[in-house]
Write a protein that holds these residues in place. Structure first.
Motif, mmCIF file in Angstrom:
data_model
loop_
_atom_site.group_PDB
_atom_site.id
_atom_site.type_symbol
_atom_site.label_atom_id
_atom_site.label_comp_id
_atom_site.label_asym_id
_atom_site.label_seq_id
_atom_site.Cartn_x
_atom_site.Cartn_y
_atom_site.Cartn_z
ATOM 1 N N SER A 393 79.572 55.024 -2.678
ATOM 2 C CA SER A 393 80.355 56.296 -2.034
ATOM 3 C C SER A 393 81.771 56.447 -2.590
ATOM 4 N N GLN A 396 81.179 58.024 -6.060
ATOM 5 C CA GLN A 396 81.013 59.485 -6.015
ATOM 6 C C GLN A 396 82.057 60.446 -5.658
ATOM 7 N N GLU A 397 82.939 59.881 -4.697
ATOM 8 C CA GLU A 397 84.098 60.511 -4.220
ATOM 9 C C GLU A 397 85.023 60.793 -5.250
ATOM 10 N N ARG A 429 82.806 61.627 2.486
ATOM 11 C CA ARG A 429 82.504 60.468 3.197
ATOM 12 C C ARG A 429 81.426 61.101 4.380
#
Length: 430
Positions: A393, A396-397, A429
């Motif tokens: 996560s 990817q952010e 998120r």
């Protein structure tokens, strides 16, 4: 269902105590609204959009005349005021201008920053010379806004005045009824200003929001403009704006779509005088079932003009984005320099982007380029970041922020840039 008719138009105009010429323009817009059909997927400009769930012809809210103290402003606005650097601002709640702060030193120099209704009373000539020049009856939604708008902001900057800090408008939607508002920005010769309009709300039941922004830049004027919507779920946001740039005028424009159930932005720069320049930036990030449409026009009418467009976005879950941009050159637009780019990042297999860059060139001594890319997240880049200990996560952010950095770094308003970075981080998120 409420019928949008002449009686309601007259009631709005009467409540705002408008002069007769405004009511006349409203009624002509009402005729166009009644005549024009709602768009459908059969129309080329709407082929990727389904409006079957949109709350069309929703009853329009009416002005209530409310006023609030600064302490009594909605929490959404108070949180933004804590982190913004605007020197003066207007706050609208629903159709009412509830609070205003304008530096006295700017007003003493001839700057006017108030509601459209007030400007029609105090500066009728300036409003009449510019209102409806940019947005009037171009389509069904523009005509509806022109006929039924209940509120709006007016900024006038006199010749030669340079306003160093940005001015802001914060609009809070209440929901339940349709909202229609306008911004009218008028910069005289060699004036300089920055104008930020932000649209906010909590999650709402299906709500129609119509906004229009008109910009008139006289010779040598320079404007930085930002249209930012972080509306809550349930809002259907239709925005149209047009900038009229005369000789040597310059516009730095930013359109940001991050909220709402659906948002459509139709943005045009009309380069009407030699030496005019337009930088058009766009930023969007969709999640869930959000759908964002962007239609842009770089219209070069005169010679030696320049435009540069960069729209970048990302979509995840089942979100969808559409970009359709046109560079149009008239026969007299020799020595034009025009560029257009749209870049998209797809973060899930069920998300989708449609991108259609276009050229229509009527001159022969020009430089025009356009390009478009749409791609999923690079799994090798994700793997590299994860191999360095980052959870997927967070990896990817970081990739999303890197993708959007080109636009964010070109925003000269630092406080606004920091706010957008924070909203984007939150959306990644989710």
């Amino acid at each position: 269902m409420q019928v949008l008719d002449k009686t309601q138009v007259e009631a709005i105009s009467r409540a705002l105590k408008e002069p007769g010429w405004v009511l006349e323009k409203r009624l002509k817009a009402l005729e166009a609204f009644a005549r024009l059909p709602y768009p459908s997927k059969k129309d080329e400009a709407w082929r990727y959009t389904d409006l079957s769930e949109a709350p069309l012809e929703q009853e329009v809210e009416t002005p209530k005349g409310r006023r609030l103290s600064r302490d009594g402003l909605p929490e959404l606005v108070k949180r933004r005021l804590e982190k913004t650097d605007v020197s003066g601002f207007l706050v609208f709640v629903g159709p009412d201008l509830v609070y205003a702060e304008v530096p006295e030193e700017l007003s003493a120099k001839g700057l006017v920053f108030t509601s459209l209704a007030e400007a029609l009373k105090t500066h009728p000539g300036k409003v009449e010379a510019t209102l409806f020049r940019g947005v009037y009856v171009e389509d069904k939604f523009a005509a509806e806004n022109s006929a039924f708008f209940t509120h709006g902001a007016f900024l006038y900057v006199p010749a030669g005045l340079e306003v160093e800090k940005p001015l802001g408008v914060f609009k809070v939607l209440e929901g339940g009824k349709a909202s229609a508002g306008r911004s009218l920005i008028f910069l005289e010769d060699n004036a300089k200003a920055a104008y930020i309009e932000e649209y906010l709300s909590l999650d709402l039941p299906p709500t129609l929001h119509l906004s229009a922004t008109e910009m008139v830049l006289r010779p040598g004027a320079r404007l930085r403009h930002a249209h930012v919507q972080t509306l809550g779920d349930g809002v259907w946001h239709f925005h149209r704006q047009r900038a009229l740039l005369e000789r040597d005028a310059a516009l730095n424009d930013l359109v940001v779509n991050l909220g709402g159930r659906y948002a459509r932005s139709e943005v045009a720069s009309e380069l009407l005088g030699p030496g005019a320049e337009s930088e058009m930036l766009g930023l969007y990030f969709g999640h869930g079932l959000q759908h964002f449409d962007h239609y842009t026009l770089q219209h070069h009418v005169e010679h030696h003009t320049r435009s540069d467009l960069l729209y970048k976005g990302a979509v995840k879950d089942e979100a969808r984005a559409v970009f359709s941009g046109l560079i149009k050159l008239e026969r007299g637009a020799q020595k034009t320099d025009a560029y257009q780019a749209n870049r998209n990042l797809i973060l899930s297999p069920t998300a989708r982007v449609d991108s259609i860059p276009q050229l229509e060139i009527g001159a022969n001594d020009v430089r025009c380029t356009h390009g478009s890319t749409t791609a999923p997240v690079d799994e090798m880049q994700l793997f590299y970041l994860q191999s360095r200990g980052l959870p997927r996560s967070l990896a990817q952010e970081l990739l999303v922020k890197a993708h959007l950095a080109d636009v964010l770094n070109r925003i000269p308003l630092k406080a606004l840039r920091a706010h957008l970075e924070a909203v984007i981080e939150e959306k990644v998120r989710i």
